[in-house]
Design a protein around this motif. Sequence first.
Motif, PDB file in Angstrom:
ATOM      1  N   THR A 192       0.832  -1.206   0.000  1.00 30.95           N
ATOM      2  CA  THR A 192       0.000   0.000   0.000  1.00 30.95           C
ATOM      3  C   THR A 192       0.861   1.249   0.000  1.00 30.95           C
ATOM      4  OG1 THR A 192      -1.768  -1.157   1.196  1.00 30.95           O
ATOM      5  CG2 THR A 192      -1.791   1.249   1.261  1.00 30.95           C
ATOM      6  N   ALA A 193       1.895   1.276   0.865  1.00 30.52           N
ATOM      7  CA  ALA A 193       2.786   2.442   0.931  1.00 30.52           C
ATOM      8  C   ALA A 193       3.511   2.645  -0.399  1.00 30.52           C
ATOM      9  CB  ALA A 193       3.797   2.257   2.062  1.00 30.52           C
ATOM     10  N   ARG A 194       3.958   1.550  -1.013  1.00 28.36           N
ATOM     11  CA  ARG A 194       4.666   1.669  -2.288  1.00 28.36           C
ATOM     12  C   ARG A 194       3.754   2.216  -3.389  1.00 28.36           C
ATOM     13  NH1 ARG A 194       6.894  -2.979  -2.216  1.00 28.36           N
ATOM     14  NH2 ARG A 194       5.250  -4.130  -3.311  1.00 28.36           N
ATOM     15  N   GLU A 195       2.500   1.760  -3.407  1.00 26.44           N
ATOM     16  CA  GLU A 195       1.577   2.223  -4.434  1.00 26.44           C
ATOM     17  C   GLU A 195       1.182   3.686  -4.212  1.00 26.44           C
ATOM     18  OE1 GLU A 195      -0.677   1.997  -7.903  1.00 26.44           O
ATOM     19  OE2 GLU A 195       0.867   0.679  -7.070  1.00 26.44           O
ATOM     20  N   VAL A 196       1.002   4.083  -2.947  1.00 24.01           N
ATOM     21  CA  VAL A 196       0.688   5.489  -2.644  1.00 24.01           C
ATOM     22  C   VAL A 196       1.855   6.381  -3.033  1.00 24.01           C
ATOM     23  CG1 VAL A 196       0.248   7.138  -0.790  1.00 24.01           C
ATOM     24  CG2 VAL A 196      -0.985   4.960  -0.844  1.00 24.01           C
ATOM     25  N   TRP A 197       3.072   5.927  -2.757  1.00 24.49           N
ATOM     26  CA  TRP A 197       4.251   6.703  -3.142  1.00 24.49           C
ATOM     27  C   TRP A 197       4.323   6.854  -4.655  1.00 24.49           C
ATOM     28  CZ3 TRP A 197       7.539  10.078  -1.459  1.00 24.49           C
ATOM     29  CH2 TRP A 197       8.744  10.288  -2.129  1.00 24.49           C
ATOM     30  N   ARG A 198       3.987   5.794  -5.373  1.00 23.38           N
ATOM     31  CA  ARG A 198       3.999   5.872  -6.839  1.00 23.38           C
ATOM     32  C   ARG A 198       2.925   6.841  -7.336  1.00 23.38           C
ATOM     33  NH1 ARG A 198       1.528   4.260 -11.112  1.00 23.38           N
ATOM     34  NH2 ARG A 198      -0.117   3.275  -9.887  1.00 23.38           N
ATOM     35  N   LEU A 199       1.761   6.795  -6.715  1.00 24.27           N
ATOM     36  CA  LEU A 199       0.678   7.695  -7.114  1.00 24.27           C
ATOM     37  C   LEU A 199       0.993   9.153  -6.806  1.00 24.27           C
ATOM     38  CD1 LEU A 199      -2.369   5.574  -5.900  1.00 24.27           C
ATOM     39  CD2 LEU A 199      -1.867   6.183  -8.272  1.00 24.27           C
ATOM     40  N   SER A 200       1.895   9.386  -5.823  1.00 26.96           N
ATOM     41  CA  SER A 200       2.232  10.765  -5.440  1.00 26.96           C
ATOM     42  C   SER A 200       3.191  11.417  -6.429  1.00 26.96           C
ATOM     43  CB  SER A 200       2.851  10.780  -4.036  1.00 26.96           C
ATOM     44  OG  SER A 200       4.147  10.195  -4.043  1.00 26.96           O
ATOM     45  N   ARG A 201       3.673  10.643  -7.395  1.00 22.94           N
ATOM     46  CA  ARG A 201       4.599  11.200  -8.377  1.00 22.94           C
ATOM     47  C   ARG A 201       3.914  12.360  -9.127  1.00 22.94           C
ATOM     48  NH1 ARG A 201       5.634   6.753 -11.450  1.00 22.94           N
ATOM     49  NH2 ARG A 201       7.103   6.037  -9.861  1.00 22.94           N
ATOM     50  N   GLY A 202       4.590  13.477  -9.210  1.00 25.64           N
ATOM     51  CA  GLY A 202       4.009  14.665  -9.830  1.00 25.64           C
ATOM     52  C   GLY A 202       3.355  15.593  -8.820  1.00 25.64           C
ATOM     53  N   HIS A 203       3.180  15.111  -7.579  1.00 23.93           N
ATOM     54  CA  HIS A 203       2.567  15.933  -6.531  1.00 23.93           C
ATOM     55  C   HIS A 203       3.527  16.158  -5.360  1.00 23.93           C
ATOM     56  CE1 HIS A 203      -1.206  15.169  -8.621  1.00 23.93           C
ATOM     57  NE2 HIS A 203      -0.950  13.878  -8.564  1.00 23.93           N
ATOM     58  N   ARG A 204       4.752  15.687  -5.461  1.00 23.49           N
ATOM     59  CA  ARG A 204       5.648  15.718  -4.306  1.00 23.49           C
ATOM     60  C   ARG A 204       6.123  17.127  -3.971  1.00 23.49           C
ATOM     61  NH1 ARG A 204       8.739  10.304  -6.474  1.00 23.49           N
ATOM     62  NH2 ARG A 204       6.978   8.896  -6.104  1.00 23.49           N
ATOM     63  N   LEU A 205       6.238  18.003  -4.974  1.00 19.74           N
ATOM     64  CA  LEU A 205       6.617  19.386  -4.690  1.00 19.74           C
ATOM     65  C   LEU A 205       5.523  20.062  -3.859  1.00 19.74           C
ATOM     66  CD1 LEU A 205       8.526  21.749  -5.024  1.00 19.74           C
ATOM     67  CD2 LEU A 205       7.396  22.283  -7.213  1.00 19.74           C
ATOM     68  N   ARG A 206       4.268  19.815  -4.220  1.00 24.80           N
ATOM     69  CA  ARG A 206       3.167  20.394  -3.441  1.00 24.80           C
ATOM     70  C   ARG A 206       3.124  19.796  -2.035  1.00 24.80           C
ATOM     71  NH1 ARG A 206      -2.291  20.278  -6.839  1.00 24.80           N
ATOM     72  NH2 ARG A 206      -1.436  18.318  -7.644  1.00 24.80           N
TER      73      ARG A 206
END
Length: 587
Positions: free
Chosen positions: A16-30
């Motif tokens: 779950t943590a790995r998939e959430v981290w992948r989904l956060s790509r493109g939003h990490r600066l925010r």
Amino acid sequence: MSQASAALPIASGRETAREVWRLSRGHRLRLATVGVLGIVSTAVNVIPPVIIGFLVDRVRAGTADLGTVAMVTAAMVGSAALGAAGTAMTIVLATRVYHTILAGLREQLVSRAMTLPQHLVERAGTGDLISRTSDDVTAVADAAPSVIPALTVTAFTIVVSLGGLAALEWPYAVAFAVVLPVYVLVMRWYLRIGPRVYGAERAAMSARAQQILESQRGYATVLGLGLTEQRHRSVLAASWGVAVWTLRARAVGVMLNLRLNFGECLSLATVLVVGFVLIDADVSTVGAATAAMLLVLRLLGPINELVFVVDDLQSALASLSRMIGVVTIPEEAGEPSATVDAGVAVRLNGVAFRYGDGPRLFDNLTLDIPTGQRTAVVGASGAGKTTLAAVIAGIHLPEDGTVAQPGRTTLITQETHVFVGTLRDNLTLGAPTAGDDDVHAALDATGAAGLLDLLPDGLNTIVGTGGHPLTDAQAQQLALTRLLLADPELAILDEATAEAGSTHAGLLDRAADAVLHGRTGLVIAHRLSQAATCDRIVVMEQGRIIESGTHNELVAAGGVYGGLWSAWEAGRSTNNTVIDKQENKEF
């Protein structure tokens, strides 16, 4: 096979943590901006307790004047305004990021759910999948109002307040730190019980959804067989199962609240005692003790809120793990593979199959269907015809042996579903790029062009639930036209023209001929007249193929098919005689 083992997978915490981290790509600066805003806004909010302590000391020393009060008031108002603005910006930005990521996950969930191998869905029960795409999505979305502030502002408040307390008077920070293990023990207790309870609650919801769905789908059967009371008891039992686990979850929440109240009382008492000792030893001041108590009080709220939100978070994480469990199912999961010779479209080699723990329906079943051949399967009810179609279509996986079929295989059964939407949308489901000219050509080929004249808005007519009603025959025409537009390599018709009555039988048979023309076809024939027009006929009995050949070969052999054909001819002759007598009588 037990229901638990058949259920769709649930992602582990790491997955779950790995998939959430992948989904956060493109939003990490925010997300980094959220962190900076949170720290700054909470640091500003630490000013009021410190400035109040400063004021208390000035009052005790007799040095406070109007200017001191004005300065303290201005500092408090300014910090409150800046802190509120920073907190609002932090929550708004965090919420936008949260829901953007959730929207991406929801899209992936629906996309993967629509492409899951049907055997996985059938084995787990469609209620499980429906619960994950509805109840679980709602649980994760509803957690936002409580989870987002706690994981942003609240977490930052705890860190910054502890730092301020240590900077003010380190003994107060030590006194409070001594009590923190109480909260750690509370969390360990909760994390040991909470996830299990919420996971069971979600599983119970899936079971309830399955019972409700089965009752709705089998409504006619329930009424026809007088099973209303039985189905009512099944749904009621599943609903009580949800109620029991929900009550257990609420009980866990109440026990958590009691433990937090004890921790709060212990924290305040400890800091008060330390303050008394320090002031008595003339090591600290009343202002410093006041500031320390205000900081502790400021800490207790966020700490309790963070612990409480873990309750919501556990529920949301249980749902999130179930959602990601579907999203991360490998594309190739359970998909059969086998090699075939050139010119062979379908090959079953030593196939064995059973439903659940029941007896084997197929055992060492072997069948080849050449490319372009139209094969009919006939046999008595329960011979295994529909199961054979489902195995070839990939809906059911064989227990032993291999099944090979073309990549583009389409199965149509007697139970045709009309989706809510326009007639055009229903026809082009399998061919989204098809234009109106293609749709009209397909309708002409299946003899369904006249359907447009009966609809008020032609292809734009809304059909399905709440729309323009279609007869059974029209729905089957729609399904056959839909298949023709999809243009599969292998078309499987499992009684797809078995419209009640014989009024439209000829029309539907001609539509089926148009659909099967020029492609490999497998026809589960409910009328022997359909089988007679096929290139090859396979006769099944108790899950075995007992005869195979052309219509003329099987009739000449005088075997099982020959007997069935003779009975069919005699029955049709009798029906025609009755019709002729009725017509003469009426004349």
